[in-house]
Design a protein around this motif. Structure first.
Motif, PDB file in Angstrom:
ATOM      1  N   PRO A   1       0.615  -1.554   0.049  1.00 32.35           N
ATOM      2  CA  PRO A   1       0.055  -0.117   0.168  1.00 32.35           C
ATOM      3  C   PRO A   1       0.563   1.102   0.158  1.00 32.35           C
ATOM      4  CG  PRO A   1       0.012  -0.950   1.966  1.00 32.35           C
ATOM      5  CD  PRO A   1       0.786  -1.982   1.307  1.00 32.35           C
ATOM      6  N   LYS A   2       0.580   2.174  -0.702  1.00 32.38           N
ATOM      7  CA  LYS A   2       0.699   3.613  -0.274  1.00 32.38           C
ATOM      8  C   LYS A   2       0.476   4.331   0.305  1.00 32.38           C
ATOM      9  CE  LYS A   2       0.982   3.265  -5.589  1.00 32.38           C
ATOM     10  NZ  LYS A   2       1.005   4.246  -6.703  1.00 32.38           N
ATOM     11  N   ALA A   3       1.138   5.457   0.209  1.00 33.42           N
ATOM     12  CA  ALA A   3       0.006   6.506   1.646  1.00 33.42           C
ATOM     13  C   ALA A   3      -1.092   6.880   1.381  1.00 33.42           C
ATOM     14  CB  ALA A   3       0.979   7.537   1.931  1.00 33.42           C
ATOM     15  N   ALA A   4      -1.931   6.815   0.186  1.00 39.67           N
ATOM     16  CA  ALA A   4      -3.015   7.126  -0.176  1.00 39.67           C
ATOM     17  C   ALA A   4      -4.535   6.032   0.791  1.00 39.67           C
ATOM     18  CB  ALA A   4      -3.288   7.280  -1.603  1.00 39.67           C
ATOM     19  N   ALA A   5      -3.635   4.977  -0.052  1.00 41.98           N
ATOM     20  CA  ALA A   5      -4.252   3.512   0.419  1.00 41.98           C
ATOM     21  C   ALA A   5      -4.626   4.107   2.041  1.00 41.98           C
ATOM     22  CB  ALA A   5      -3.615   2.368   0.107  1.00 41.98           C
ATOM     23  N   GLU A   6      -3.930   4.062   2.710  1.00 40.65           N
ATOM     24  CA  GLU A   6      -3.813   4.314   4.441  1.00 40.65           C
ATOM     25  C   GLU A   6      -4.822   5.846   4.831  1.00 40.65           C
ATOM     26  OE1 GLU A   6      -2.522   1.918   6.532  1.00 40.65           O
ATOM     27  OE2 GLU A   6      -1.365   1.195   4.618  1.00 40.65           O
ATOM     28  N   LEU A   7      -5.070   6.043   3.650  1.00 37.10           N
ATOM     29  CA  LEU A   7      -6.307   7.577   3.854  1.00 37.10           C
ATOM     30  C   LEU A   7      -8.055   6.811   3.707  1.00 37.10           C
ATOM     31  CD1 LEU A   7      -4.697  10.665   2.693  1.00 37.10           C
ATOM     32  CD2 LEU A   7      -5.219   9.973   5.177  1.00 37.10           C
ATOM     33  N   PHE A   8      -7.619   6.315   2.392  1.00 41.88           N
ATOM     34  CA  PHE A   8      -8.739   6.331   1.116  1.00 41.88           C
ATOM     35  C   PHE A   8     -10.379   5.192   3.186  1.00 41.88           C
ATOM     36  CE2 PHE A   8     -11.864   3.577  -0.892  1.00 41.88           C
ATOM     37  CZ  PHE A   8     -11.952   4.653  -1.883  1.00 41.88           C
ATOM     38  N   PRO A   9     -10.121   3.788   3.456  1.00 39.54           N
ATOM     39  CA  PRO A   9     -11.416   3.996   4.216  1.00 39.54           C
ATOM     40  C   PRO A   9     -11.631   5.631   5.173  1.00 39.54           C
ATOM     41  CG  PRO A   9      -9.494   2.571   4.994  1.00 39.54           C
ATOM     42  CD  PRO A   9      -8.577   4.220   4.171  1.00 39.54           C
ATOM     43  N   GLN A  10     -11.412   6.330   4.900  1.00 40.83           N
ATOM     44  CA  GLN A  10     -11.694   7.866   5.653  1.00 40.83           C
ATOM     45  C   GLN A  10     -12.944   8.256   4.709  1.00 40.83           C
ATOM     46  OE1 GLN A  10      -9.413  10.709   7.095  1.00 40.83           O
ATOM     47  NE2 GLN A  10      -7.318   8.756   7.534  1.00 40.83           N
ATOM     48  N   TYR A  11     -12.576   7.223   3.782  1.00 38.88           N
ATOM     49  CA  TYR A  11     -13.259   8.327   2.453  1.00 38.88           C
ATOM     50  C   TYR A  11     -14.406   7.838   2.007  1.00 38.88           C
ATOM     51  CZ  TYR A  11     -10.012  12.422   3.673  1.00 38.88           C
ATOM     52  OH  TYR A  11      -9.025  13.109   4.171  1.00 38.88           O
ATOM     53  N   ALA A  12     -14.247   6.131   2.523  1.00 38.68           N
ATOM     54  CA  ALA A  12     -15.230   5.109   1.433  1.00 38.68           C
ATOM     55  C   ALA A  12     -16.531   5.659   0.858  1.00 38.68           C
ATOM     56  CB  ALA A  12     -14.689   3.903   2.008  1.00 38.68           C
ATOM     57  N   SER A  13     -17.478   5.692   2.382  1.00 40.38           N
ATOM     58  CA  SER A  13     -18.239   5.786   2.030  1.00 40.38           C
ATOM     59  C   SER A  13     -18.890   7.274   1.153  1.00 40.38           C
ATOM     60  CB  SER A  13     -18.945   7.135   3.657  1.00 40.38           C
ATOM     61  OG  SER A  13     -18.431   7.743   3.937  1.00 40.38           O
ATOM     62  N   ALA A  14     -18.148   8.276   0.576  1.00 39.86           N
ATOM     63  CA  ALA A  14     -18.358   9.142  -0.952  1.00 39.86           C
ATOM     64  C   ALA A  14     -17.372   8.646  -1.223  1.00 39.86           C
ATOM     65  CB  ALA A  14     -17.307  10.600   0.218  1.00 39.86           C
ATOM     66  N   ILE A  15     -16.642   7.894  -2.132  1.00 40.01           N
ATOM     67  CA  ILE A  15     -15.902   7.642  -3.322  1.00 40.01           C
ATOM     68  C   ILE A  15     -15.642   6.545  -3.219  1.00 40.01           C
ATOM     69  CG2 ILE A  15     -13.507   7.872  -2.185  1.00 40.01           C
ATOM     70  CD1 ILE A  15     -12.725   9.600  -4.772  1.00 40.01           C
ATOM     71  N   GLY A  16     -15.538   5.402  -4.340  1.00 39.72           N
ATOM     72  CA  GLY A  16     -15.665   4.663  -5.421  1.00 39.72           C
ATOM     73  C   GLY A  16     -14.586   3.904  -5.347  1.00 39.72           C
ATOM     74  N   LEU A  17     -14.332   3.293  -5.812  1.00 39.17           N
ATOM     75  CA  LEU A  17     -12.843   2.512  -6.889  1.00 39.17           C
ATOM     76  C   LEU A  17     -13.054   2.079  -7.761  1.00 39.17           C
ATOM     77  CD1 LEU A  17     -10.448   0.661  -4.862  1.00 39.17           C
ATOM     78  CD2 LEU A  17      -9.917   2.977  -5.668  1.00 39.17           C
ATOM     79  N   CYS A  18     -12.570   1.975  -8.492  1.00 42.27           N
ATOM     80  CA  CYS A  18     -12.173   1.916 -10.392  1.00 42.27           C
ATOM     81  C   CYS A  18     -11.100   0.888 -10.574  1.00 42.27           C
ATOM     82  CB  CYS A  18     -12.093   2.699 -11.595  1.00 42.27           C
ATOM     83  SG  CYS A  18     -12.535   2.149 -13.582  1.00 42.27           S
ATOM     84  N   GLN A  19     -11.866  -0.484 -10.906  1.00 40.28           N
ATOM     85  CA  GLN A  19     -10.621  -1.116 -11.484  1.00 40.28           C
ATOM     86  C   GLN A  19     -10.594  -1.914 -12.403  1.00 40.28           C
ATOM     87  OE1 GLN A  19      -6.636  -1.728  -9.917  1.00 40.28           O
ATOM     88  NE2 GLN A  19      -6.377  -2.365 -11.433  1.00 40.28           N
ATOM     89  N   TRP A  20     -10.050  -1.770 -13.470  1.00 42.18           N
ATOM     90  CA  TRP A  20      -9.919  -2.378 -14.718  1.00 42.18           C
ATOM     91  C   TRP A  20      -9.101  -3.874 -14.730  1.00 42.18           C
ATOM     92  CZ3 TRP A  20     -13.094  -1.394 -18.414  1.00 42.18           C
ATOM     93  CH2 TRP A  20     -13.454   0.586 -18.488  1.00 42.18           C
ATOM     94  N   PHE A  21     -10.209  -5.185 -14.436  1.00 39.36           N
ATOM     95  CA  PHE A  21      -9.609  -6.471 -14.977  1.00 39.36           C
ATOM     96  C   PHE A  21      -8.607  -7.001 -16.018  1.00 39.36           C
ATOM     97  CE2 PHE A  21     -11.502  -6.166 -10.140  1.00 39.36           C
ATOM     98  CZ  PHE A  21     -10.611  -6.225  -9.718  1.00 39.36           C
ATOM     99  N   HIS A  22      -7.900  -7.350 -16.336  1.00 38.57           N
ATOM    100  CA  HIS A  22      -7.597  -7.838 -17.349  1.00 38.57           C
ATOM    101  C   HIS A  22      -8.161  -9.304 -17.577  1.00 38.57           C
ATOM    102  CE1 HIS A  22      -3.701  -4.850 -18.816  1.00 38.57           C
ATOM    103  NE2 HIS A  22      -4.947  -4.551 -18.310  1.00 38.57           N
ATOM    104  N   PHE A  23      -8.031  -9.539 -19.465  1.00 38.91           N
ATOM    105  CA  PHE A  23      -8.460 -11.094 -18.968  1.00 38.91           C
ATOM    106  C   PHE A  23      -7.335 -12.200 -17.689  1.00 38.91           C
ATOM    107  CE2 PHE A  23      -8.727 -15.214 -21.459  1.00 38.91           C
ATOM    108  CZ  PHE A  23     -10.726 -15.334 -21.353  1.00 38.91           C
ATOM    109  N   GLU A  24      -8.859 -13.192 -17.271  1.00 35.96           N
ATOM    110  CA  GLU A  24      -8.098 -14.140 -16.544  1.00 35.96           C
ATOM    111  C   GLU A  24      -6.633 -13.161 -15.727  1.00 35.96           C
ATOM    112  OE1 GLU A  24      -6.855 -16.968 -18.583  1.00 35.96           O
ATOM    113  OE2 GLU A  24      -8.828 -17.714 -18.536  1.00 35.96           O
ATOM    114  N   ASP A  25      -6.981 -11.617 -15.033  1.00 31.25           N
ATOM    115  CA  ASP A  25      -6.006 -10.776 -13.676  1.00 31.25           C
ATOM    116  C   ASP A  25      -5.950 -11.625 -12.742  1.00 31.25           C
ATOM    117  OD1 ASP A  25      -5.080  -9.127 -12.950  1.00 31.25           O
ATOM    118  OD2 ASP A  25      -5.995  -7.729 -14.102  1.00 31.25           O
TER     119      ASP A  25
END
Length: 314
Positions: A183-207
């Motif tokens: 994890p980076k520093a932003a990952a440590e912060l993200f749970p504070q904002y999870a109620s207001a912001i979602g995530l985007c993650q593209w998965f490659h074929f058979e990722d």
């Protein structure tokens, strides 16, 4: 659970739609209308979102409105990366959003926003905090891009590759997690904002990252997730088995599923950004995926004026 279906990704960006083959986006409009109709036929109330535009361009939205596209979607989406690629400042986010909101009666979602850690992890952490402050309460949905850094062995989806200089290499540093999963520093912060912001993650074929990604999404408190199902991938051997595995793994989240990428043999030109030869083939793919992964059928449900998405179970 699927909460929305998104039609293409960044259609006004030449890295995702071949503008030389479709300079006025007339073919894209036909594609989007066909997909919007097909998704509605497959599910009576699932929100349809017009692919997130990048750059944020009022002229493109006016074009889509004039061509009737906005009659076949329930929201439009924008993408913005002011600290990495856009020629505007991060504090302009409210104005950029309002610029599109003033043009349409539909909700405007922010389905990709992010800051790279290319220069420093601390810049990304500050960008996450400031972006959330600027967008919270101004839009029904925000998705941070992304969970993982793009692996260095893969290619970023952009036209000119390394010739773009640092702009190209920033693609590989957008994740809350490094390529090795740390994890980076932003990952440590993200749970504070999870109620207001979602995530985007593209998965490659058979990722290979799918299982670990789900564990991280839980750890971060993510509820809303945006990902994609590739029309191009649907022609690979055992494609449905991979799609089934991906969607089953993500079933506990509220998923906006993006449909895009043209199979080489089904495009006007043989590459994934080409307009399709037959727009109805893409529409059939969209409808088939909704029918497969969104089980709710029957009487259409009435969505409230706030456009809180109607969820459907995969």
């Amino acid at each position: 659970m699927i909460e929305a279906a998104k039609i293409w990704n960044e259609p006004n960006n030449k890295s995702h739609w071949d503008i030389q083959l479709d300079p006025d986006w007339a073919r894209f409009a036909e594609t989007a209308i066909a997909a919007g109709k097909a998704i509605r036929s497959a599910h009576s109330s699932l929100p349809r979102v017009l692919g997130g535009i990048s750059p944020i361009d009022p002229a493109f939205i006016n074009n889509m409105q004039a061509r009737g596209v906005l009659d076949h979607v329930d929201a439009v989406a924008v993408h913005g990366f002011p600290l990495d690629w856009n020629l505007w400042k991060i504090d302009e986010w409210p104005a950029k959003l309002a610029e599109i909101q003033a043009l349409v009666a539909l909700p405007v979602w922010v389905t990709e926003v992010g800051v790279s850690s290319f220069g420093a992890d601390e810049v990304q952490a500050w960008g996450l905090r400031r972006t959330t402050e600027l967008l919270n309460g101004r839009t029904p949905r925000v998705h941070w891009y992304s969970l993982y850094d793009l692996p260095t062995a893969w290619e970023a989806t952009t036209r000119h590759k390394e010739a773009e200089g640092s702009s190209y290499y920033r693609h590989f540093h957008m994740g809350l997690l490094r390529e090795d999963g740390t994890p980076k520093a932003a990952a440590e912060l993200f749970p504070q904002y999870a109620s207001a912001i979602g995530l985007c993650q593209w998965f490659h074929f058979e990722d290979h990252r799918l299982g670990e990604a789900v564990r991280w999404l839980r750890r971060l408190g993510v509820r809303h997730l945006r990902t994609g199902l590739s029309w191009a991938d649907s022609f690979r051997p055992d494609a449905l088995a991979w799609f089934d595995r991906q969607m089953e793994a993500l079933a506990e989240f509220d998923v906006t599923v993006t449909f895009c990428f043209t199979p080489e043999h089904r495009g006007i030109a043989p590459h994934h950004t080409s307009p399709p030869l037959d727009v109805n083939e893409f529409a059939d793919f969209c409808a088939g995926m909704i029918a497969r992964y969104c089980a709710r059928t029957g009487v259409a449900e009435t969505r409230p004026a706030s456009m809180e998405p109607t969820l459907c179970a995969p």
